[in-house]
Scaffold this active site. Structure first.
Site, short mmCIF file in Angstrom:
data_model
loop_
_atom_site.label_atom_id
_atom_site.label_comp_id
_atom_site.label_asym_id
_atom_site.label_seq_id
_atom_site.Cartn_x
_atom_site.Cartn_y
_atom_site.Cartn_z
CB SER A 1 -0.91 -0.02 1.23
OG SER A 1 -1.62 1.20 1.36
CE LYS B 1 -1.72 -2.98 -4.62
NZ LYS B 1 -1.59 -1.70 -3.95
CB SER C 1 -4.66 -1.50 -1.46
OG SER C 1 -3.58 -0.72 -1.92
NE ARG D 1 -1.79 7.14 1.58
CZ ARG D 1 -2.20 7.21 0.32
NH1 ARG D 1 -3.23 6.48 -0.08
NH2 ARG D 1 -1.60 8.00 -0.55
N GLY E 1 -5.45 4.31 1.89
CA GLY E 1 -6.38 5.34 1.45
C GLY E 1 -7.39 4.84 0.43
CD GLN F 1 -12.18 -0.29 0.77
OE1 GLN F 1 -11.09 -0.52 1.30
NE2 GLN F 1 -12.29 0.37 -0.36
N GLY F 2 -16.68 0.50 4.89
CA GLY F 2 -17.17 1.34 5.95
C GLY F 2 -18.07 2.44 5.40
N PRO F 3 -18.69 3.24 6.26
CG PRO F 3 -19.22 4.48 8.17
CD PRO F 3 -18.57 3.19 7.74
#
Length: 350
Positions: free
Chosen positions: A79, A156, A222, A309, A329, A334-336
């Site tokens: 990443s 990835k 990522s 980030r 980043g 991926q989440g709210p």
């Protein structure tokens, strides 16, 4: 299985001295390495070659000990972007059979899988979602766990370069940078399908990288130019003899340090037992954080993923007092919106 976790500082993307030291000391057996997560000091964008450089350096070094076929089985996830206080490093995961001298207990298990290579036109489509979902299920089976025992899924995934776009029969109206978001988003939605967080009936192709009410609470994806398929690693807890355990939570926004503490608390261990924090970072697409305007999305000089980030890395490092953390980043699905999953790996008391 027994999974071990080693966090190794790096002086540069090609620095394998820390890994070499652990192998020479006998702490790591090269044959037991199954995955490597890295934070490299590039820009994390399309042209970040530190990711591929780090992967190539690791593969060249490990070729002293392993066959090309064995190296191919290792999941390498680099990443890019160590903005702010994030310190460049590697997290190496090894796996071996259970230790017969230890009684099984709930501990860290790990599984890996790979998809087939994707055609450029398949990136960010339902084809990618369903293909990733099937591979995530394979990785869960490889971990010997159930879907509800999984706390973090790291993928990835590929992106589409300008030359690939121009080679398509039809003109593709997205930039290489936009393809990163589509790839991350489709991969994350594949995780959500595999874990039962969403069903295929919940999702249509126009939702990808648009309807952010649909997301996974454990996916971390990522994108990079260094591969054409998806490489997948799932982490969870199941009966085993590992000396590590994982917990997770979901950050609602970039400064949500309470979610970090919740992930740590899930491990049942004190802060001094934390080995690694894994998190996603995003500049809120609303242009607001905690009711205040932010300008990360309006800056034409610095990518908003780089700013995010730096912010999330500083917030997490302030909690664990360690800047050697894995913060990736771009958290589409991926989440709210504006937030992202966070996981904590801790060493169990012996």
């Amino acid at each position: 299985m027994r999974v071990d976790v080693f966090k190794i500082p790096q002086a540069g993307p090609d620095d394998v001295s820390g890994l070499h030291h652990l192998i020479q000391s006998g702490a790591i057996a090269p044959q037991q390495i199954v995955g490597v997560l890295g934070k490299t000091e590039g820009n994390g964008c399309v042209n970040d070659f530190t990711r591929g450089f780090a992967t190539q350096s690791l593969k060249v070094y490990l070729a002293k000990y392993l066959s090309p076929e064995a190296i191919q089985e290792i999941v390498f996830v680099m990443s890019g972007g160590t903005e702010g206080v994030i310190s460049p490093h590697l997290t190496v995961f090894t796996r071996q059979p259970d230790d017969p001298q230890r009684s099984p207990r709930l501990g860290l298990v790990l599984g890996t899988a790979r998809t087939r290579p994707f055609l450029p036109r398949e990136i960010g489509t339902m084809t990618m979602v369903t293909t990733v979902a099937a591979a995530v299920q394979e990785a869960i089976a490889d971990a010997g766990a159930a879907a509800e025992q999984i706390h973090f899924v790291q993928i990835k995934c590929p992106l589409m370069t300008a030359s690939q776009r121009s080679s398509q029969a039809e003109v593709v109206q997205i930039s290489s940078y936009q393809s990163m978001a589509l790839s991350r988003g489709a991969s994350a939605l594949g995780v959500a399908i595999a874990l039962g967080e969403l069903s295929l009936n919940d999702l249509q192709e126009p939702d990808i990288a648009h309807n952010f009410d649909l997301y996974s609470g454990v996916a971390s994806t990522s994108a990079g130019v260094e591969l054409q398929n998806c490489e997948i690693m799932v982490l969870g807890n199941a009966p085993c003899t590992s000396a590590y355990v994982i917990g997770h939570s979901v950050m609602d926004h970039a400064l949500d340090v309470e979610a970090v503490r919740q992930a740590m608390a899930q491990t049942g261990q004190g802060s001094d037992r934390m080995v690694q924090i894994l998190a996603k970072a995003e500049a809120s697409p609303t242009g607001q954080i905690l009711g205040r305007r932010h300008t990360m999305l309006d800056d034409s000089d610095i990518s908003h993923t780089r700013m995010a980030r730096a912010v999330v890395g500083a917030a997490i490092a302030s909690v664990v007092q360690d800047p050697m953390i894995y913060v990736s980043g771009g958290s589409e699905h991926q989440g709210p919106p504006g937030g992202g999953p966070v996981a904590a790996i801790a060493c169990l008391d012996e």
